[in-house]
Design an enzyme around this catalytic site. Sequence first.
Site, PDB file in Angstrom:
ATOM      1  N   CYS A  94      35.882 -44.313  29.475  1.00  0.00           N
ATOM      2  CA  CYS A  94      36.531 -43.248  30.236  1.00  0.00           C
ATOM      3  C   CYS A  94      37.164 -43.888  31.460  1.00  0.00           C
ATOM      4  O   CYS A  94      36.930 -45.060  31.763  1.00  0.00           O
ATOM      5  CB  CYS A  94      35.503 -42.214  30.654  1.00  0.00           C
ATOM      6  SG  CYS A  94      34.257 -42.941  31.715  1.00  0.00           S
ATOM      7  N   GLU A 122      22.923 -40.754  37.998  1.00  0.00           N
ATOM      8  CA  GLU A 122      23.958 -39.920  38.650  1.00  0.00           C
ATOM      9  C   GLU A 122      23.304 -38.752  39.394  1.00  0.00           C
ATOM     10  O   GLU A 122      23.661 -38.449  40.542  1.00  0.00           O
ATOM     11  CB  GLU A 122      24.936 -39.373  37.593  1.00  0.00           C
ATOM     12  CG  GLU A 122      25.995 -38.474  38.202  1.00  0.00           C
ATOM     13  CD  GLU A 122      26.834 -37.759  37.138  1.00  0.00           C
ATOM     14  OE1 GLU A 122      27.256 -38.404  36.161  1.00  0.00           O
ATOM     15  OE2 GLU A 122      27.055 -36.544  37.302  1.00  0.00           O
TER      16      GLU A 122
END
Length: 280
Positions: free
Chosen positions: A12, A127
């Site tokens: 990505c 995250e």
Amino acid sequence: MKVTLADYSGFCFGVEKAITTTFEELDHKDKSQKIFSLGPLIHNVQVVKELEERGVMVTEDIGSIQEGSVIIRSHGVPKSVYETADKMTLTLIDATCPFVKRIQTIVEEYYKKGYAIAIIGNPQHPEVIGINGWCDNKALIIQEEKEVENVPDVDKLCIVVQTTMSIAQFEKISAVLEKKARLVTKFNTICSATKQRQKAAKDLAEKVDAMIVIGGYHSSNTQKLVSICNDIRPEATFHVETSKDLPVEALKQYDLVGVTAGASTPKWVINEIIQKLRNI
Ligand code: SF4
């Protein structure tokens, strides 16, 4: 066997950026300069090995670094890591993905405004741990709908979601969570790369006999792709990390095979697997 690659798959934007930044830094560093990565840069064993060979040392604890440069990977880190780096005069190479940075900024802003913060995501994922570090680690972290029962009622609630969660999961959990507060501000912070990959995987799984999902076994976004494909092809979804993991015998019965890959999967790994499938 006909093999089709999903319209969106593999690296990505955020991972691509983290890798380019790191390799650029390695090209320009002088030999004595030490470079550390806070946790493996991406969930891909081969890439991490190559970085190690080029001198990137992986550590989980910034406190253990005396000098040098520290790469913050795309998952981002708690605010305290920036403060520690500043105190110890370490050079930060910040490869936090802009999608993650946006969540950290939202959380910090709403926490300061007196909102309780809810993060829909996996509490163990770096995250989420990083995001929680922008509101003094006070966030309510919810991974499954049933956990909402234990959430206390609050006056003001700000809801964000881990970038790689599935949209269905976000909508289901946030709908229940919203009832816990008088005033709710909700942000759908699932990143566009994740949305595209999930939709492309679903569309492809509906058209083929079997799906191959390539990506690290510990990669959160890959696991989401596996679960989406599994819902459509429960008997014929195979999660592999490299071409060695392909269940060649089991695949011989299928004519149409779809391939998708998580955000940390390099193109050459995808191509190698497609080649091997075509030879079956
Ligand atoms: S999956 Fe999305 S949020 Fe995560 S690094 Fe990639 S682009 Fe950024």
